[in-house]
Write a protein that holds these residues in place. Structure first.
Motif, PDB file in Angstrom:
ATOM      1  N   TYR A  63      36.894  31.466  35.570  1.00  0.00           N
ATOM      2  CA  TYR A  63      37.178  32.902  35.491  1.00  0.00           C
ATOM      3  C   TYR A  63      36.139  33.704  36.278  1.00  0.00           C
ATOM      4  O   TYR A  63      36.474  34.601  37.054  1.00  0.00           O
ATOM      5  N   GLY A  64      34.857  33.361  36.092  1.00  0.00           N
ATOM      6  CA  GLY A  64      33.802  34.064  36.806  1.00  0.00           C
ATOM      7  C   GLY A  64      33.870  33.840  38.300  1.00  0.00           C
ATOM      8  O   GLY A  64      33.666  34.765  39.099  1.00  0.00           O
ATOM      9  N   THR A 213      33.391  37.236  24.398  1.00  0.00           N
ATOM     10  CA  THR A 213      32.989  38.167  25.452  1.00  0.00           C
ATOM     11  C   THR A 213      32.488  37.373  26.646  1.00  0.00           C
ATOM     12  O   THR A 213      31.439  36.731  26.581  1.00  0.00           O
ATOM     13  N   VAL A 214      33.269  37.371  27.711  1.00  0.00           N
ATOM     14  CA  VAL A 214      32.924  36.636  28.925  1.00  0.00           C
ATOM     15  C   VAL A 214      33.231  37.512  30.126  1.00  0.00           C
ATOM     16  O   VAL A 214      34.343  38.044  30.244  1.00  0.00           O
ATOM     17  N   ASN A 231      41.688  40.220  40.440  1.00  0.00           N
ATOM     18  CA  ASN A 231      43.101  39.939  40.177  1.00  0.00           C
ATOM     19  C   ASN A 231      43.318  39.356  38.788  1.00  0.00           C
ATOM     20  O   ASN A 231      44.389  39.447  38.231  1.00  0.00           O
ATOM     21  N   GLN A 232      42.280  38.722  38.235  1.00  0.00           N
ATOM     22  CA  GLN A 232      42.292  38.148  36.886  1.00  0.00           C
ATOM     23  C   GLN A 232      43.388  37.098  36.683  1.00  0.00           C
ATOM     24  O   GLN A 232      43.882  36.900  35.571  1.00  0.00           O
ATOM     25  N   LEU A 238      41.015  31.016  30.768  1.00  0.00           N
ATOM     26  CA  LEU A 238      39.887  31.362  29.898  1.00  0.00           C
ATOM     27  C   LEU A 238      40.371  31.598  28.476  1.00  0.00           C
ATOM     28  O   LEU A 238      39.782  31.106  27.508  1.00  0.00           O
ATOM     29  N   PHE A 239      41.455  32.343  28.334  1.00  0.00           N
ATOM     30  CA  PHE A 239      42.052  32.571  27.018  1.00  0.00           C
ATOM     31  C   PHE A 239      42.334  31.231  26.324  1.00  0.00           C
ATOM     32  O   PHE A 239      42.004  31.024  25.146  1.00  0.00           O
ATOM     33  N   ILE A 240      42.959  30.325  27.059  1.00  0.00           N
ATOM     34  CA  ILE A 240      43.312  29.023  26.496  1.00  0.00           C
ATOM     35  C   ILE A 240      42.058  28.216  26.192  1.00  0.00           C
ATOM     36  O   ILE A 240      41.979  27.516  25.175  1.00  0.00           O
TER      37      ILE A 240
END
Length: 457
Positions: A63-64, A213-214, A231-232, A238-240
């Protein structure tokens, strides 16, 4: 672009400082990946050594990295990036076996070329619970009573999915709602909080909520500003990853519920130019299947379930198991894919733009219950000059105004991502039905100019 991961020993009450390092014009730059308030997760899991924890950290780094590497700066064709990365993990022997599958999974999700390796985590202690923390502040969990684990984003789809599950719980059973907050994108946290305040009145003692929190820092540690991609696309993994890490402690289920309307999951392209890597695939069934295969290799037997994979958003709204609670809470949810970009909004007090596809699907869906009363940044239904419309709107009207057969829809779905042949007919019908929902909404509420463009009465 090569990304090196640096992990430092944990300090009291904090997760280990984690940095994404890259070389720019011969200069090494470091961006911090902030994993804050980790106690929210650790209070539940009590560990940082499992394969589930490894996956959480991998997902956070993905994600980062996705945020760090702006496509404008790092893509070779305007979109696709080449990303070389080495993940630090605790259980390296498992993860080495999953390299090929994970590369394919991430490539499909973000539209990039990923080259992955793993190394043994050098830091043994990744989190130190705060020594002087009061025991009364540490939540207690009755793990056997947790009936389900569901993602909870603050959007309309996850709201409906959670309402349905909480509404059907037996006495004494609870659901675990999992959320993510990135300080750079503050909206979703507020959405989640407002909905949960309403849930407290309707579903008291029927759920527990855990939020991670990430997020990537705004600047490199030398002070230079980071040009983010924003764009995420990788937010779904990350959620998963957060949910998978928590699921390790739940003895009653190995399932993560990911409520998302099937139309958005398939994301049938509006134009030919939006196929392939340009088309978002954050909840695409092929992504779920490839990720699940990757996790099975590392002995994480997790089932990723989207209960609405064959439903339009409108069907979800109409079929919700508790319409009374949905009617109270849907105005608190946000579906917009472009919130925060208000420069061209006519109404900047609105929470949602009104012209991105998630907003349009939302409005057409709510219209089926006569609930399309929200305020939006721009009202598509009042548009009179298509020449002044945004490219997304023009693409939508080209799509809606062009006759398309079920056979053509099937072909487009196959091009846009690997679809199970057994579900192809159902998916094609789903796309057709979603088009009908939008057309009916415009027929009922649109101005004469829009109806003329689409040749509808």
């Amino acid at each position: 672009m090569r990304i090196k991961i640096e992990v430092n020993p944990a300090k009291d009450g904090q997760f280990s400082e984690t940095f994404l390092c890259q070389e720019i014009d011969g200069v090494q730059k470091k961006a911090q990946l902030n994993i804050a308030h980790f106690h929210n997760l650790y209070d539940f899991t009590k560990e940082t050594s499992s394969v589930g924890f490894d996956f959480f950290l991998i997902a956070a780094i993905v994600y980062g990295t996705d945020d760090l590497l702006s496509r404008e700066l790092y893509s070779y064709n305007g979109w696709t990036r080449e990303i070389e990365i080495e993940f630090p993990v605790k259980n390296i022997d498992y993860w080495k076996l999953a390299i090929t599958e994970l590369e394919e999974t991430l490539g499909f999700l973000t539209g990039d070329v990923w080259s992955i390796t793993f190394r043994q985590m050098e830091v043994e202690v990744l989190y130190l619970p705060r020594k002087n923390r009061r025991k009364s502040n540490i939540p207690k969990y009755n793990y056997p009573n947790i009936e389900f684990v569901s993602l909870f984003s603050g959007g309309l789809d996850s709201l409906i999915g959670v309402i349905n599950k909480l509404n059907s719980l037996d006495n004494g059973k609870i659901g675990l709602l999992v959320s993510h907050f990135d300080p750079t994108y503050t909206g979703p946290k507020k959405d989640q909080t407002l909905i949960l305040e309403e849930f407290e009145k309707s579903f008291d003692n029927k759920y527990k909520h855990i939020r991670a929190t990430v997020g990537l820092s705004q600047r490199y540690i030398n002070g230079d500003k980071i040009t983010k991609d924003a764009n995420q696309r990788s937010r779904s993994i990350l959620f998963i990853g957060i949910a998978a890490y928590l699921l390790n402690k739940v003895p009653t289920s190995n399932t993560i519920l990911i409520p998302e309307n099937g139309t958005i999951s398939l994301n049938h392209p509006l134009t030919k130019s939006r196929t392939s890597s340009l088309s978002t695939r954050t909840t695409h069934p092929y992504f779920f299947r490839k990720l699940q295969e990757s996790l099975e290799i590392v002995n994480l037997n997790i089932s990723l379930i989207n209960p609405f994979k064959l439903d339009t958003k409108g069907k979800m709204v109409v079929d919700c198991d508790n319409t009374t609670i949905l009617q109270k809470t849907y105005p608190l949810s946000v579906s917009c894919g472009k919130r925060g970009h208000k420069v061209h909004w006519e109404n900047r007090n609105a929470k949602q733009c009104g012209i991105c596809m998630p907003c349009i699907y939302r409005r057409a869906a709510l219209h089926k219950n006569n609930w399309d009363t929200d305020t939006y940044g721009n009202d598509l239904l009042t548009l009179t000059d298509m020449n002044k419309a945004k490219p997304d709107v023009k693409a939508l009207f080209d799509y809606l105004g062009t006759s398309i057969s079920l056979k053509e829809i099937k072909r487009n779905l196959l091009v846009n991502g690997s679809i199970e042949i057994s579900n192809l007919d159902a998916y094609a019908n789903l796309v057709h039905n979603s088009r009908v929902e939008i057309l009916n909404w415009i027929r009922d509420k649109g101005n004469d100019q829009l109806k003329k463009i689409l040749k509808i009465q």
